[in-house]
Design a protein around this motif. Sequence first.
Motif, PDB file in Angstrom:
ATOM      1  N   ASN A  86      20.224  36.993  -7.946  1.00  0.00           N
ATOM      2  CA  ASN A  86      19.002  37.802  -7.831  1.00  0.00           C
ATOM      3  C   ASN A  86      18.230  37.469  -6.556  1.00  0.00           C
ATOM      4  N   PRO A  87      17.544  38.463  -5.979  1.00  0.00           N
ATOM      5  CA  PRO A  87      16.743  38.218  -4.765  1.00  0.00           C
ATOM      6  C   PRO A  87      15.422  37.525  -5.120  1.00  0.00           C
ATOM      7  N   ILE A  88      15.511  36.226  -5.321  1.00  0.00           N
ATOM      8  CA  ILE A  88      14.378  35.466  -5.864  1.00  0.00           C
ATOM      9  C   ILE A  88      13.156  35.512  -4.936  1.00  0.00           C
ATOM     10  N   ALA A  89      13.383  35.303  -3.625  1.00  0.00           N
ATOM     11  CA  ALA A  89      12.233  35.229  -2.710  1.00  0.00           C
ATOM     12  C   ALA A  89      11.448  36.540  -2.747  1.00  0.00           C
ATOM     13  N   GLU A  90      12.189  37.650  -2.760  1.00  0.00           N
ATOM     14  CA  GLU A  90      11.540  38.978  -2.790  1.00  0.00           C
ATOM     15  C   GLU A  90      10.735  39.144  -4.094  1.00  0.00           C
ATOM     16  N   ILE A  91      11.317  38.700  -5.199  1.00  0.00           N
ATOM     17  CA  ILE A  91      10.650  38.883  -6.494  1.00  0.00           C
ATOM     18  C   ILE A  91       9.467  37.904  -6.632  1.00  0.00           C
ATOM     19  N   ALA A  92       9.600  36.721  -6.021  1.00  0.00           N
ATOM     20  CA  ALA A  92       8.473  35.768  -6.050  1.00  0.00           C
ATOM     21  C   ALA A  92       7.255  36.383  -5.362  1.00  0.00           C
ATOM     22  N   LYS A  93       7.513  37.134  -4.295  1.00  0.00           N
ATOM     23  CA  LYS A  93       6.382  37.788  -3.589  1.00  0.00           C
ATOM     24  C   LYS A  93       5.689  38.781  -4.527  1.00  0.00           C
ATOM     25  N   LEU A  94       6.501  39.547  -5.259  1.00  0.00           N
ATOM     26  CA  LEU A  94       5.922  40.529  -6.191  1.00  0.00           C
ATOM     27  C   LEU A  94       5.117  39.816  -7.282  1.00  0.00           C
ATOM     28  N   ALA A  95       5.695  38.720  -7.789  1.00  0.00           N
ATOM     29  CA  ALA A  95       5.014  37.969  -8.860  1.00  0.00           C
ATOM     30  C   ALA A  95       3.673  37.444  -8.345  1.00  0.00           C
ATOM     31  N   HIS A  96       3.711  36.858  -7.162  1.00  0.00           N
ATOM     32  CA  HIS A  96       2.474  36.257  -6.630  1.00  0.00           C
ATOM     33  C   HIS A  96       1.428  37.323  -6.295  1.00  0.00           C
ATOM     34  N   ALA A  97       1.898  38.465  -5.819  1.00  0.00           N
ATOM     35  CA  ALA A  97       0.942  39.546  -5.502  1.00  0.00           C
ATOM     36  C   ALA A  97       0.195  39.970  -6.764  1.00  0.00           C
ATOM     37  N   ALA A  98       0.868  39.828  -7.926  1.00  0.00           N
ATOM     38  CA  ALA A  98       0.215  40.193  -9.194  1.00  0.00           C
ATOM     39  C   ALA A  98      -0.544  39.001  -9.788  1.00  0.00           C
ATOM     40  N   GLY A  99      -0.509  37.866  -9.107  1.00  0.00           N
ATOM     41  CA  GLY A  99      -1.213  36.680  -9.615  1.00  0.00           C
ATOM     42  C   GLY A  99      -0.418  35.914 -10.655  1.00  0.00           C
ATOM     43  N   ALA A 100       0.910  36.170 -10.724  1.00  0.00           N
ATOM     44  CA  ALA A 100       1.737  35.508 -11.744  1.00  0.00           C
ATOM     45  C   ALA A 100       2.494  34.322 -11.152  1.00  0.00           C
ATOM     46  N   LEU A 101       2.927  33.421 -12.047  1.00  0.00           N
ATOM     47  CA  LEU A 101       3.776  32.304 -11.648  1.00  0.00           C
ATOM     48  C   LEU A 101       5.226  32.757 -11.654  1.00  0.00           C
ATOM     49  N   MET A 102       6.018  32.152 -10.785  1.00  0.00           N
ATOM     50  CA  MET A 102       7.450  32.479 -10.738  1.00  0.00           C
ATOM     51  C   MET A 102       8.247  31.280 -11.232  1.00  0.00           C
ATOM     52  N   ALA A 115      -0.944  43.686 -13.592  1.00  0.00           N
ATOM     53  CA  ALA A 115      -2.067  42.759 -13.434  1.00  0.00           C
ATOM     54  C   ALA A 115      -2.165  41.789 -14.616  1.00  0.00           C
ATOM     55  N   LYS A 116      -1.502  42.148 -15.742  1.00  0.00           N
ATOM     56  CA  LYS A 116      -1.561  41.263 -16.914  1.00  0.00           C
ATOM     57  C   LYS A 116      -0.470  40.184 -16.884  1.00  0.00           C
ATOM     58  N   THR A 117       0.476  40.303 -15.936  1.00  0.00           N
ATOM     59  CA  THR A 117       1.608  39.368 -15.912  1.00  0.00           C
ATOM     60  C   THR A 117       1.151  37.979 -15.495  1.00  0.00           C
ATOM     61  N   LYS A 118       1.533  37.001 -16.297  1.00  0.00           N
ATOM     62  CA  LYS A 118       1.169  35.611 -15.970  1.00  0.00           C
ATOM     63  C   LYS A 118       2.381  34.810 -15.490  1.00  0.00           C
ATOM     64  N   VAL A 119       3.560  35.176 -15.975  1.00  0.00           N
ATOM     65  CA  VAL A 119       4.783  34.472 -15.561  1.00  0.00           C
ATOM     66  C   VAL A 119       5.900  35.500 -15.383  1.00  0.00           C
ATOM     67  N   VAL A 120       6.666  35.346 -14.298  1.00  0.00           N
ATOM     68  CA  VAL A 120       7.931  36.083 -14.164  1.00  0.00           C
ATOM     69  C   VAL A 120       9.026  35.034 -14.292  1.00  0.00           C
TER      70      VAL A 120
END
Length: 420
Positions: free
Chosen positions: A184-200, A166-171
């Motif tokens: 790297n599976p960017i689309a999959e990781i972007a989903k994880l980043a956004h779910a945490a409220g972070a920028l990709m 929850a503290k992540t701001k950028v991946v």
Amino acid sequence: MQGTGNKAFDIAWVRQQFPSLKLQVNGRPAAFLDGPAGTQVSKQVMDAVQNYFLTANANTYGAFASSRRNDAMVASARGAMADFFNCDSNEVVFGQNMTTITFALARAIGREMKPGDEIVVTTLDHDANVAPWRALEEKGVVIRQVDIREGDCTLDLDDLKRKITAKTKVVALGYASNMVGTINPIAEIAKLAHAAGALMFVDAVHFAPHGLIDVKALDCDFLACSPYKFFGPHMGTLYGKREHLEKFKPYKVRPATNTSPECWETGTQVQELIAGIGAAVDYIAELGRHCDLGVKSRREALQAAYGATHQYESGLLNRLIAGLQTIQGMRIFGITDAKRFDQRCSTLSFRLADHNPTKIATFLGERGIFTWDGNFYALNLSERLSVEQHGGVLRVGLVHYNTTEEVDRLLAAVREFAAR
Ligand SMILES: Cc1ncc(COP(=O)(O)O)c(C=O)c1O
């Protein structure tokens, strides 16, 4: 090798587009296997740069012909990069190179961050996607580094999931590794980043010569790459979602515009090279049209080009890996199974017994075969693989203008080196 449409991959046509491929070294044709550090430039790019000086050499927004031509050229190059990224023109930023752009962006994002906020970086990445984020440690930002699976040099996704909180701001993640080729599976990781409220943020420098970028499909917030790695001139470019380019505030001089994307383009740009960027995208599109006569739009042509080059490069890579595996003492890093080639691009690194990679690169260089040795600034990875203290690795970069003959020449030369 078949293209995506009607025609076989026409390597003779491709090579005709690159005048520098005719270079000779010690009486032998040069084999440019150094693409990951910068590719050769198509003649369309050279012509565009020359044309700029002949007809449009002026600064921006003047009330006279050459300045207006300059502005039209920049708009056209922005449009070309928009097709390249699959975004709107006003989401394209030009800059000196990816490193400089990323430092500027990290500084701007960092203005909004507070001590204890976190940024996720990875062990696979080039330092240009690590150091700009690490620089924010000065403000109390915490950096979390995701590990790899050493066996195949892929990202450890379990570790990644643990590090995004929850503290992540950028991946901050690379699209493809410039050392071992892992994609790297960017689309999959972007989903994880956004779910945490972070920028990709995506570093697509190494991916750009090998695969079609689609920022919409990836749903990333920022993506940077460098035209000199995809057959264009030495510059960098950034895609940023419009809302972010408008929200974050770059450091800039007061009289310069506050309008995005220009406000991100600090100082006078290397406009002659922006002309070259537009031509580099048009070269790739021309290749696509050459491979598939049925394509219509520039975006479709880019897609056709990358479809054809991926297949062609995979053939070269397969041949390279099969050949290297017959050499005693060979250690190849990363994925070697052809069934998994969609998870890697055609950049390969190896070590040969305990030979110093610089010695191998020098031996090859004397025979007109251009490769790189060292860590290529992928410092985290070089340390993680315990090769940093031994001179790193020898890197062979295959792009679509390389040939089976060049792969065979390289293999013969490595065998000769190993047998000494
Ligand atoms: C994967 C990757 N990221 C970033 C960079 C840095 O790019 P630039 O030279 O445009 O700053 C490179 C350059 O080699 C690279 O390979």
